[in-house]
Design a protein around this motif. Structure first.
Motif, PDB file in Angstrom:
ATOM      1  N   ILE A 180       0.846  -1.191   0.000  1.00  0.00           N
ATOM      2  CA  ILE A 180       0.000   0.000   0.000  1.00  0.00           C
ATOM      3  C   ILE A 180       0.881   1.241   0.000  1.00  0.00           C
ATOM      4  CG2 ILE A 180      -1.689   1.310   1.340  1.00  0.00           C
ATOM      5  CD1 ILE A 180      -2.657  -1.490   2.423  1.00  0.00           C
ATOM      6  N   ASP A 181       1.849   1.283   0.906  1.00  0.00           N
ATOM      7  CA  ASP A 181       2.776   2.415   1.005  1.00  0.00           C
ATOM      8  C   ASP A 181       4.191   1.889   0.765  1.00  0.00           C
ATOM      9  OD1 ASP A 181       4.389   4.562   1.629  1.00  0.00           O
ATOM     10  OD2 ASP A 181       3.621   4.807   3.675  1.00  0.00           O
ATOM     11  N   PRO A 182       4.720   2.079  -0.458  1.00  0.00           N
ATOM     12  CA  PRO A 182       6.044   1.529  -0.765  1.00  0.00           C
ATOM     13  C   PRO A 182       7.185   2.174   0.018  1.00  0.00           C
ATOM     14  CG  PRO A 182       5.201   2.804  -2.614  1.00  0.00           C
ATOM     15  CD  PRO A 182       4.120   2.743  -1.585  1.00  0.00           C
ATOM     16  N   THR A 183       6.940   3.304   0.680  1.00  0.00           N
ATOM     17  CA  THR A 183       7.985   3.932   1.477  1.00  0.00           C
ATOM     18  C   THR A 183       8.087   3.312   2.870  1.00  0.00           C
ATOM     19  OG1 THR A 183       6.529   5.677   2.328  1.00  0.00           O
ATOM     20  CG2 THR A 183       7.689   6.122   0.251  1.00  0.00           C
ATOM     21  N   LYS A 184       7.095   2.529   3.259  1.00  0.00           N
ATOM     22  CA  LYS A 184       7.101   1.864   4.561  1.00  0.00           C
ATOM     23  C   LYS A 184       7.906   0.563   4.452  1.00  0.00           C
ATOM     24  CE  LYS A 184       3.978   0.157   8.130  1.00  0.00           C
ATOM     25  NZ  LYS A 184       2.582  -0.089   8.492  1.00  0.00           N
ATOM     26  N   PHE A 185       8.828   0.342   5.374  1.00  0.00           N
ATOM     27  CA  PHE A 185       9.680  -0.843   5.391  1.00  0.00           C
ATOM     28  C   PHE A 185       8.825  -2.067   5.701  1.00  0.00           C
ATOM     29  CE2 PHE A 185      12.976  -3.616   7.202  1.00  0.00           C
ATOM     30  CZ  PHE A 185      13.948  -3.494   6.229  1.00  0.00           C
ATOM     31  N   THR A 186       8.691  -2.969   4.736  1.00  0.00           N
ATOM     32  CA  THR A 186       7.869  -4.164   4.906  1.00  0.00           C
ATOM     33  C   THR A 186       8.710  -5.394   4.597  1.00  0.00           C
ATOM     34  OG1 THR A 186       5.906  -2.917   4.259  1.00  0.00           O
ATOM     35  CG2 THR A 186       5.737  -5.316   4.215  1.00  0.00           C
ATOM     36  N   THR A 187       8.857  -6.266   5.588  1.00  0.00           N
ATOM     37  CA  THR A 187       9.686  -7.457   5.446  1.00  0.00           C
ATOM     38  C   THR A 187       8.827  -8.695   5.242  1.00  0.00           C
ATOM     39  OG1 THR A 187      11.394  -6.504   6.853  1.00  0.00           O
ATOM     40  CG2 THR A 187      11.433  -8.891   6.589  1.00  0.00           C
ATOM     41  N   VAL A 188       9.251  -9.546   4.304  1.00  0.00           N
ATOM     42  CA  VAL A 188       8.675 -10.877   4.147  1.00  0.00           C
ATOM     43  C   VAL A 188       9.804 -11.873   4.350  1.00  0.00           C
ATOM     44  CG1 VAL A 188       6.774 -10.215   2.622  1.00  0.00           C
ATOM     45  CG2 VAL A 188       8.957 -10.867   1.629  1.00  0.00           C
ATOM     46  N   TRP A 189       9.464 -13.064   4.830  1.00  0.00           N
ATOM     47  CA  TRP A 189      10.435 -14.111   5.062  1.00  0.00           C
ATOM     48  C   TRP A 189      10.184 -15.219   4.059  1.00  0.00           C
ATOM     49  CZ3 TRP A 189       8.299 -11.027   8.618  1.00  0.00           C
ATOM     50  CH2 TRP A 189       9.162 -10.377   9.499  1.00  0.00           C
ATOM     51  N   VAL A 190      11.236 -15.598   3.338  1.00  0.00           N
ATOM     52  CA  VAL A 190      11.142 -16.666   2.352  1.00  0.00           C
ATOM     53  C   VAL A 190      11.780 -17.905   2.948  1.00  0.00           C
ATOM     54  CG1 VAL A 190      11.833 -17.386   0.034  1.00  0.00           C
ATOM     55  CG2 VAL A 190      11.216 -14.994   0.439  1.00  0.00           C
ATOM     56  N   ASP A 191      10.967 -18.952   3.075  1.00  0.00           N
ATOM     57  CA  ASP A 191      11.466 -20.233   3.600  1.00  0.00           C
ATOM     58  C   ASP A 191      12.105 -20.985   2.438  1.00  0.00           C
ATOM     59  OD1 ASP A 191      10.161 -19.566   6.004  1.00  0.00           O
ATOM     60  OD2 ASP A 191       8.316 -20.555   5.347  1.00  0.00           O
ATOM     61  N   ILE A 192      13.357 -21.404   2.629  1.00  0.00           N
ATOM     62  CA  ILE A 192      14.067 -22.070   1.549  1.00  0.00           C
ATOM     63  C   ILE A 192      14.607 -23.426   1.992  1.00  0.00           C
ATOM     64  CG2 ILE A 192      14.734 -19.930   0.415  1.00  0.00           C
ATOM     65  CD1 ILE A 192      17.553 -20.303   1.572  1.00  0.00           C
ATOM     66  N   SER A 193      14.833 -24.271   1.007  1.00  0.00           N
ATOM     67  CA  SER A 193      15.472 -25.561   1.225  1.00  0.00           C
ATOM     68  C   SER A 193      16.521 -25.709   0.127  1.00  0.00           C
ATOM     69  CB  SER A 193      14.429 -26.678   1.123  1.00  0.00           C
ATOM     70  OG  SER A 193      15.061 -27.936   1.193  1.00  0.00           O
ATOM     71  N   CYS A 194      17.775 -25.917   0.548  1.00  0.00           N
ATOM     72  CA  CYS A 194      18.884 -26.017  -0.398  1.00  0.00           C
ATOM     73  C   CYS A 194      19.561 -27.376  -0.243  1.00  0.00           C
ATOM     74  CB  CYS A 194      19.919 -24.932  -0.139  1.00  0.00           C
ATOM     75  SG  CYS A 194      19.271 -23.256  -0.195  1.00  0.00           S
ATOM     76  N   LYS A 195      19.951 -27.937  -1.350  1.00  0.00           N
ATOM     77  CA  LYS A 195      20.732 -29.180  -1.288  1.00  0.00           C
ATOM     78  C   LYS A 195      22.089 -28.863  -0.689  1.00  0.00           C
ATOM     79  CE  LYS A 195      18.516 -31.354  -5.172  1.00  0.00           C
ATOM     80  NZ  LYS A 195      18.644 -31.855  -6.527  1.00  0.00           N
ATOM     81  N   GLY A 196      22.493 -29.659   0.262  1.00  0.00           N
ATOM     82  CA  GLY A 196      23.786 -29.462   0.895  1.00  0.00           C
ATOM     83  C   GLY A 196      23.780 -28.423   1.996  1.00  0.00           C
ATOM     84  N   GLY A 197      22.564 -27.879   2.338  1.00  0.00           N
ATOM     85  CA  GLY A 197      22.570 -26.826   3.344  1.00  0.00           C
ATOM     86  C   GLY A 197      21.572 -26.977   4.396  1.00  0.00           C
TER      87      GLY A 197
END
Length: 102
Positions: free
Chosen positions: A85-102
């Motif tokens: 809605i307001d691109p000047t507001k700091f908005t964080t999303v968390w991306v859950d990842i799965s990596c081979k070897g990690g």
């Protein structure tokens, strides 16, 4: 409790498809879980103005990692279409990842 997000993912798919010239949104975020590789998803979210943090052990390159979920897309700065809605507001999303070897 973890909630799965469908509408914002469709928005990410559309942006990623446009950015990468793919024929369909499914091509942008296909693969296990329907999200696709981590780098493409992160790029699409950042292009929308989100600050992106990773959940999981990152093994580079991130294009070799898959996204298993996205959290943080339900807050007061995100509308029903999944965009900021307001691109000047700091908005964080968390991306859950799965990596081979990690």
């Amino acid at each position: 409790m973890m909630k799965k997000v469908t509408l914002p993912i469709a928005t990410v798919a559309t942006l990623a498809a446009a950015a990468f010239g793919l024929a369909s949104p499914a091509g942008a975020v296909g693969g296990p879980g329907g999200y696709g590789n981590a780098q493409d998803t992160i790029n699409a979210l950042q292009a929308q103005g989100f600050n992106v943090q990773l959940n999981g052990a990152a093994v580079y390159p991130l294009s070799g990692c898959k996204v298993t979920g996205i959290e943080g897309t339900h807050n007061d700065n995100i509308n029903s279409a999944g965009t900021l809605i307001d691109p000047t507001k700091f908005t964080t999303v968390w991306v859950d990842i799965s990596c081979k070897g990690g």
